[in-house]
Design a protein around this motif. Structure first.
Motif, mmCIF file in Angstrom:
data_model
loop_
_atom_site.group_PDB
_atom_site.id
_atom_site.type_symbol
_atom_site.label_atom_id
_atom_site.label_comp_id
_atom_site.label_asym_id
_atom_site.label_seq_id
_atom_site.Cartn_x
_atom_site.Cartn_y
_atom_site.Cartn_z
ATOM 1 N N SER A 61 0.844 -1.201 0.000
ATOM 2 C CA SER A 61 0.000 0.000 0.000
ATOM 3 C C SER A 61 0.878 1.249 0.000
ATOM 4 N N ASN A 62 1.951 1.199 -0.790
ATOM 5 C CA ASN A 62 2.816 2.369 -0.976
ATOM 6 C C ASN A 62 3.558 2.839 0.264
ATOM 7 N N THR A 63 3.825 1.899 1.168
ATOM 8 C CA THR A 63 4.662 2.246 2.314
ATOM 9 C C THR A 63 6.042 1.636 2.110
ATOM 10 N N THR A 64 7.068 2.450 2.247
ATOM 11 C CA THR A 64 8.426 1.922 2.257
ATOM 12 C C THR A 64 8.828 1.766 3.713
ATOM 13 N N ILE A 65 9.449 0.639 4.031
ATOM 14 C CA ILE A 65 9.781 0.344 5.431
ATOM 15 C C ILE A 65 11.276 0.181 5.587
ATOM 16 N N ILE A 66 11.820 0.802 6.628
ATOM 17 C CA ILE A 66 13.230 0.596 6.967
ATOM 18 C C ILE A 66 13.338 0.462 8.485
ATOM 19 N N LYS A 67 14.161 -0.489 8.925
ATOM 20 C CA LYS A 67 14.194 -0.799 10.347
ATOM 21 C C LYS A 67 15.630 -0.761 10.859
ATOM 22 N N PHE A 68 15.816 -0.071 11.991
ATOM 23 C CA PHE A 68 17.156 0.092 12.541
ATOM 24 C C PHE A 68 17.267 -0.573 13.908
ATOM 25 N N PHE A 69 18.224 -1.480 14.034
ATOM 26 C CA PHE A 69 18.599 -1.966 15.357
ATOM 27 C C PHE A 69 19.878 -1.228 15.752
ATOM 28 N N THR B 150 13.347 -8.684 5.583
ATOM 29 C CA THR B 150 12.888 -9.112 4.266
ATOM 30 C C THR B 150 13.399 -8.141 3.209
ATOM 31 N N LYS B 151 13.190 -8.512 1.968
ATOM 32 C CA LYS B 151 13.651 -7.654 0.884
ATOM 33 C C LYS B 151 12.972 -6.281 0.964
ATOM 34 N N SER B 152 11.677 -6.290 1.245
ATOM 35 C CA SER B 152 10.944 -5.023 1.218
ATOM 36 C C SER B 152 10.928 -4.308 2.571
ATOM 37 N N ALA B 153 11.339 -5.002 3.632
ATOM 38 C CA ALA B 153 11.352 -4.343 4.946
ATOM 39 C C ALA B 153 12.599 -4.779 5.703
ATOM 40 N N PRO B 154 13.757 -4.299 5.248
ATOM 41 C CA PRO B 154 15.024 -4.797 5.796
ATOM 42 C C PRO B 154 15.378 -4.220 7.170
ATOM 43 N N TRP B 155 16.127 -4.995 7.923
ATOM 44 C CA TRP B 155 16.745 -4.529 9.155
ATOM 45 C C TRP B 155 18.181 -4.091 8.881
ATOM 46 N N TYR B 156 18.587 -3.011 9.523
ATOM 47 C CA TYR B 156 19.980 -2.591 9.533
ATOM 48 C C TYR B 156 20.477 -2.647 10.971
ATOM 49 N N VAL B 157 21.646 -3.239 11.161
ATOM 50 C CA VAL B 157 22.267 -3.242 12.487
ATOM 51 C C VAL B 157 23.303 -2.121 12.502
ATOM 52 N N ILE B 158 22.978 -1.055 13.207
ATOM 53 C CA ILE B 158 23.836 0.134 13.185
ATOM 54 C C ILE B 158 24.783 0.118 14.385
ATOM 55 N N ALA C 112 24.966 7.429 9.960
ATOM 56 C CA ALA C 112 24.563 6.216 9.226
ATOM 57 C C ALA C 112 23.047 6.188 9.023
ATOM 58 N N VAL C 113 22.297 6.418 10.084
ATOM 59 C CA VAL C 113 20.832 6.369 9.992
ATOM 60 C C VAL C 113 20.332 7.408 8.998
ATOM 61 N N CYS C 114 20.847 8.622 9.125
ATOM 62 C CA CYS C 114 20.373 9.700 8.263
ATOM 63 C C CYS C 114 20.718 9.417 6.795
ATOM 64 N N SER C 115 21.919 8.909 6.548
ATOM 65 C CA SER C 115 22.326 8.602 5.171
ATOM 66 C C SER C 115 21.442 7.518 4.573
ATOM 67 N N LEU C 116 21.129 6.498 5.357
ATOM 68 C CA LEU C 116 20.289 5.410 4.848
ATOM 69 C C LEU C 116 18.871 5.905 4.576
ATOM 70 N N LEU C 117 18.392 6.823 5.406
ATOM 71 C CA LEU C 117 17.066 7.403 5.153
ATOM 72 C C LEU C 117 17.067 8.204 3.849
ATOM 73 N N VAL C 118 18.117 8.955 3.653
ATOM 74 C CA VAL C 118 18.209 9.750 2.428
ATOM 75 C C VAL C 118 18.287 8.840 1.200
ATOM 76 N N ASP C 119 19.088 7.765 1.308
ATOM 77 C CA ASP C 119 19.170 6.800 0.195
ATOM 78 C C ASP C 119 17.798 6.256 -0.172
ATOM 79 N N ILE C 120 17.057 5.867 0.854
ATOM 80 C CA ILE C 120 15.785 5.212 0.585
ATOM 81 C C ILE C 120 14.763 6.219 0.056
#
Lengths: 269, 269
Positions: B161-169, B221-229, B240-248
């Motif tokens: 439903s047009n949501t992009t998901i990114i998850k940070f540990f 998952t491919k569409s809702a990945p976890w990043y271990v920061i 790191a978090v800000c750069s990854l947000l900008v990328d996405i």
């Protein structure tokens, strides 16, 4: 610093918006000074919001209303820039959905009121139900007329539950609105912001003005006052709004929680 | 700029957090450079969020999880500082209320998902229901075990439903947590932040670690990945978090709406 409390509508005061100043320069002509002091006072806002959040025992509700192009979005962006977004919730009230319309007009508003420790910002609000709704006869007078009392009672309920309320009417001149619309027309990058409906509403300027006057006269109470902010100049407007927020937060006087006795605590490896 | 995509957990990847770096200096030792580039990249974030909001056709969901004192609040404060608060909604999930507990665990989460044009930030999330809930046996294994699949399906629904998901540990070392707790103890101004319960949870460090590992393995998952920061250094973490947000956000590529033809418009006085 000008005495911004002069923009407050006192309970029972008659309001004629045609005679109410929209030009901030009448109160403080020095733009540089305003911009400089605005930045200082915004730092105070940031600090006070941190304290409010830490204390978490009371909340602040900030309501913005204005004619179209009056600067609601711009004020919110610039006044709250830098404030921790975790402590601020902004709700923009649009045309109500069917689901919302099938309840009373305060239903959706009540769901959006701020929680302890929060600053809740309303971009438009329950006042639309005595503004656009009244001007365009969306409901009969027998329905919208009782709403002033209903609103006052609702806001009183919030006040009695540790909510401090402050309401801003951003007041621009009709010719300033024209100029702002024209700028959107002249700049292709701003075309997407242009809404023909806004132009249609401009033809009802005087009806809106009267509806705003009634709102200001009937709903500026001691505990939930309206301020009419001269808003032709963004720099005066932002400075005034931010200063009044800081004043009220200082009166709320949020305190960091009393630290517990931690002398016995040892952290293991 | 380090390649921050290396912190991404690939679907199917095994995770051993004991062998996963918490020290940002291993990736970029130059603090000044990080802080400088962070400020630049944050300006991009502000600009991209404006575009996302103007476009209003898709949304971004950002999830933060960490051990206690891992820096969730600090990251949110510093990464989103300056972003228009009207385009960001932060939800901090606390211990669920009775009302929430009497529904399924995704009920309260679903209500908080971002709308079109918004960045929704979760400070803790539905993952608590496979973390604290699992570690302290708040529900039996037969209940929490199916949750990994339930979460993946729920996130898939959002994605479709047009949501992009990114998850940070946000990954800190156990000794770094000790130091942060100790700082709160040593500074009386920070005593109010100290929670004895956090200390009790520290004793379950390894149980939490295993629960985090499972979460990362099963739900990246491919569409809702976890990043271990690596999060021992705030300056690397924020950058790191800000750069990854900008990328996405760049990949989401929000566009200002197509301007309508306004050549016929005249504004009356």
């Amino acid at each position: 610093m000008p005495d911004f409390s002069q923009h407050r509508i006192k309970p029972g005061q008659k309001v004629d918006l045609r005679k109410t100043e929209t030009d901030g320069r009448s109160f403080e002509p020095d733009r540089d000074k305003c911009e400089r002091e605005f930045r200082t006072v915004r730092e105070e806002l940031i600090e006070l919001q941190e304290r409010l959040n830490a204390e978490s025992r009371q909340k602040l509700l900030v309501v913005f209303q204005a004619m179209d192009a009056g600067g609601k979005d711009g004020t919110i962006r610039s006044v709250f820039k830098g404030v921790n977004p975790q402590g601020v919730s902004v709700t923009a009230f649009k045309k109500p959905t069917e689901q919302e319309l099938s309840r009373d007009f305060l239903w959706r508003v009540h769901m959006a009121v701020p929680a302890n420790g929060m600053i809740g910002v309303f971009n438009r609000s329950h006042y639309e139900d005595v503004l656009v709704v009244r001007v365009h006869n969306i409901v009969p007078e027998s329905v919208w007329k009782p709403r002033y009392d209903q609103i006052n009672q609702f806001e009183e309920l919030l006040t009695q539950s540790n909510t401090t309320i402050i309401k801003f009417f951003l007041h621009i001149a009709k010719k300033e609105q024209k100029q702002r619309f024209q700028e959107r027309l002249d700049d292709p990058a701003k075309h997407w912001k242009f809404d023909r409906e806004d132009l249609a509403k401009r033809e009802y300027w005087d009806d809106y003005r009267r509806a705003f006057e009634d709102m200001l006269e009937k709903c500026s109470t001691k505990s939930a006052p309206w301020y009419v902010i001269p808003a032709d100049q963004n720099w005066y407007r932002d400075y005034a709004v931010c200063s009044l927020l800081v004043d009220i937060l200082k009166k709320m006087d949020p305190k960091y929680p009393t630290p517990p006795d931690l002398s016995d605590v040892r952290i293991e490896d």
